[in-house]
Write a protein that holds these residues in place. Structure first.
Motif, PDB file in Angstrom:
ATOM      1  N   UNK A  26       0.825  -1.209   0.000  1.00 48.02           N
ATOM      2  CA  UNK A  26       0.000   0.000   0.000  1.00 48.02           C
ATOM      3  C   UNK A  26       0.861   1.262   0.000  1.00 48.02           C
ATOM      4  N   UNK A  27       0.242   2.318  -0.465  1.00 43.52           N
ATOM      5  CA  UNK A  27       0.842   3.641  -0.406  1.00 43.52           C
ATOM      6  C   UNK A  27      -0.270   4.557   0.072  1.00 43.52           C
ATOM      7  N   UNK A  28       0.058   5.474   0.924  1.00 47.15           N
ATOM      8  CA  UNK A  28      -0.983   6.339   1.476  1.00 47.15           C
ATOM      9  C   UNK A  28      -1.679   7.126   0.381  1.00 47.15           C
ATOM     10  N   UNK A  29      -2.991   7.218   0.456  1.00 46.59           N
ATOM     11  CA  UNK A  29      -3.720   8.043  -0.519  1.00 46.59           C
ATOM     12  C   UNK A  29      -3.290   9.505  -0.412  1.00 46.59           C
ATOM     13  N   UNK A  30      -3.317  10.174  -1.554  1.00 44.89           N
ATOM     14  CA  UNK A  30      -2.928  11.577  -1.622  1.00 44.89           C
ATOM     15  C   UNK A  30      -4.088  12.349  -2.226  1.00 44.89           C
ATOM     16  N   UNK A  31      -4.328  13.558  -1.738  1.00 43.97           N
ATOM     17  CA  UNK A  31      -5.405  14.369  -2.315  1.00 43.97           C
ATOM     18  C   UNK A  31      -5.045  14.797  -3.732  1.00 43.97           C
ATOM     19  N   UNK A  32      -5.963  14.604  -4.639  1.00 43.35           N
ATOM     20  CA  UNK A  32      -5.749  14.935  -6.032  1.00 43.35           C
ATOM     21  C   UNK A  32      -6.950  15.715  -6.541  1.00 43.35           C
ATOM     22  N   UNK A  33      -6.693  16.790  -7.304  1.00 44.16           N
ATOM     23  CA  UNK A  33      -7.788  17.587  -7.845  1.00 44.16           C
ATOM     24  C   UNK A  33      -8.132  17.068  -9.231  1.00 44.16           C
ATOM     25  N   UNK A  34      -9.332  16.568  -9.390  1.00 43.73           N
ATOM     26  CA  UNK A  34      -9.788  16.088 -10.684  1.00 43.73           C
ATOM     27  C   UNK A  34      -9.858  17.259 -11.660  1.00 43.73           C
ATOM     28  N   UNK A  35      -9.097  17.172 -12.783  1.00 45.00           N
ATOM     29  CA  UNK A  35      -9.059  18.311 -13.705  1.00 45.00           C
ATOM     30  C   UNK A  35     -10.388  18.580 -14.397  1.00 45.00           C
ATOM     31  N   UNK A  36     -11.265  17.583 -14.435  1.00 48.39           N
ATOM     32  CA  UNK A  36     -12.545  17.795 -15.113  1.00 48.39           C
ATOM     33  C   UNK A  36     -13.576  18.409 -14.184  1.00 48.39           C
ATOM     34  N   UNK A  37     -13.627  17.918 -12.967  1.00 44.41           N
ATOM     35  CA  UNK A  37     -14.701  18.338 -12.076  1.00 44.41           C
ATOM     36  C   UNK A  37     -14.208  19.277 -10.985  1.00 44.41           C
ATOM     37  N   UNK A  38     -12.881  19.456 -10.896  1.00 47.34           N
ATOM     38  CA  UNK A  38     -12.268  20.269  -9.841  1.00 47.34           C
ATOM     39  C   UNK A  38     -12.545  19.678  -8.464  1.00 47.34           C
ATOM     40  N   UNK A  39     -13.010  18.439  -8.464  1.00 50.75           N
ATOM     41  CA  UNK A  39     -13.322  17.756  -7.223  1.00 50.75           C
ATOM     42  C   UNK A  39     -12.019  17.216  -6.609  1.00 50.75           C
ATOM     43  N   UNK A  40     -11.842  17.451  -5.327  1.00 54.21           N
ATOM     44  CA  UNK A  40     -10.660  16.913  -4.645  1.00 54.21           C
ATOM     45  C   UNK A  40     -10.984  15.518  -4.142  1.00 54.21           C
ATOM     46  N   UNK A  41     -10.164  14.546  -4.558  1.00 52.75           N
ATOM     47  CA  UNK A  41     -10.419  13.202  -4.081  1.00 52.75           C
ATOM     48  C   UNK A  41      -9.095  12.495  -3.824  1.00 52.75           C
ATOM     49  N   UNK A  42      -9.120  11.566  -2.894  1.00 47.02           N
ATOM     50  CA  UNK A  42      -7.886  10.845  -2.612  1.00 47.02           C
ATOM     51  C   UNK A  42      -7.565   9.885  -3.742  1.00 47.02           C
ATOM     52  N   UNK A  43      -6.310   9.867  -4.181  1.00 51.20           N
ATOM     53  CA  UNK A  43      -5.893   8.869  -5.156  1.00 51.20           C
ATOM     54  C   UNK A  43      -4.762   8.044  -4.570  1.00 51.20           C
ATOM     55  N   UNK A  44      -4.548   6.922  -5.188  1.00 52.38           N
ATOM     56  CA  UNK A  44      -3.488   6.023  -4.773  1.00 52.38           C
ATOM     57  C   UNK A  44      -2.142   6.752  -4.768  1.00 52.38           C
ATOM     58  N   UNK A  45      -1.349   6.518  -3.740  1.00 54.91           N
ATOM     59  CA  UNK A  45      -0.041   7.162  -3.650  1.00 54.91           C
ATOM     60  C   UNK A  45       0.858   6.825  -4.820  1.00 54.91           C
ATOM     61  N   UNK A  46       0.702   5.609  -5.368  1.00 49.58           N
ATOM     62  CA  UNK A  46       1.527   5.214  -6.512  1.00 49.58           C
ATOM     63  C   UNK A  46       1.131   6.001  -7.754  1.00 49.58           C
ATOM     64  N   UNK A  47      -0.165   6.201  -7.926  1.00 52.25           N
ATOM     65  CA  UNK A  47      -0.630   7.006  -9.057  1.00 52.25           C
ATOM     66  C   UNK A  47      -0.106   8.440  -8.932  1.00 52.25           C
ATOM     67  N   UNK A  48      -0.119   8.933  -7.729  1.00 53.08           N
ATOM     68  CA  UNK A  48       0.390  10.281  -7.481  1.00 53.08           C
ATOM     69  C   UNK A  48       1.875  10.376  -7.853  1.00 53.08           C
ATOM     70  N   UNK A  49       2.653   9.392  -7.442  1.00 54.30           N
ATOM     71  CA  UNK A  49       4.079   9.357  -7.781  1.00 54.30           C
ATOM     72  C   UNK A  49       4.285   9.331  -9.284  1.00 54.30           C
ATOM     73  N   UNK A  50       3.472   8.511  -9.952  1.00 47.29           N
ATOM     74  CA  UNK A  50       3.565   8.406 -11.406  1.00 47.29           C
ATOM     75  C   UNK A  50       3.348   9.755 -12.059  1.00 47.29           C
ATOM     76  N   UNK A  51       2.346  10.464 -11.569  1.00 50.42           N
ATOM     77  CA  UNK A  51       2.001  11.733 -12.203  1.00 50.42           C
ATOM     78  C   UNK A  51       3.012  12.824 -11.877  1.00 50.42           C
ATOM     79  N   UNK A  52       3.581  12.768 -10.690  1.00 52.45           N
ATOM     80  CA  UNK A  52       4.430  13.881 -10.267  1.00 52.45           C
ATOM     81  C   UNK A  52       5.913  13.611 -10.464  1.00 52.45           C
TER      82      UNK A  52
END
Ligand SMILES: [Zn+2]
Length: 151
Positions: free
Chosen positions: A57-83
């Protein structure tokens, strides 16, 4: 004689074309009995893959959905991938399969819909090949057409 598709047919029955927008359907991952995390891990850069090799597991990270501007937790691995990992020079290179390269494009662009034609330009592959690959009966890694008005 050609067969006319009635307008009221569900959109999933419309045959995708080179200009049909696709994206990663994360709902598919939720429904399918597959581990998104294991697959995401395979797209990490070498250093991060090593770091998370034994991690479940990786701790969820807050991510702002670019379409809805909704803040939602995403997988920490996905966050690493994007950043991080997607910004490494090798990210868009050492790719062999159509599915993996297309998937990586959507990870980079925050999953904004792109057509096989656009994807072909991005990854340097034949758009027809991309279309054939992701428009078949099987859904690969959640890559599906964006269904307007669905749900
Ligand atoms: Zn990384």
């Amino acid at each position: 004689m050609t067969t006319l598709v009635p307008a009221l047919k569900p959109s999933r029955l419309i045959k995708p074309t080179l200009d049909t927008p696709y994206h990663i359907d994360f709902e598919w991952w939720n429904k399918a009995d597959r581990s998104l995390r294991v697959y995401l891990r395979s797209h990490l850069c070498d250093a991060h893959r090593e770091l998370y090799a034994d991690s479940t597991d990786a701790d969820p990270v807050d991510w702002v959905d670019p379409h809805t501007a909704e803040v939602k937790p995403i997988d920490g691995i996905l966050y690493l991938l994007r950043t991080h990992c997607s910004l490494q020079p090798e990210y868009m290179h050492d790719m062999t399969s159509v599915v993996d390269s297309v998937f990586r494009v959507f990870l980079v662009n925050n999953n904004q819909p792109m057509s096989p034609r656009e994807l072909g330009e991005r990854v340097g592959k034949d758009p027809e090949l991309i279309l054939r690959t992701i428009s078949g009966k099987s859904v690969y890694q959640g890559l599906r057409p964006v269904m307007e008005g669905a749900g």
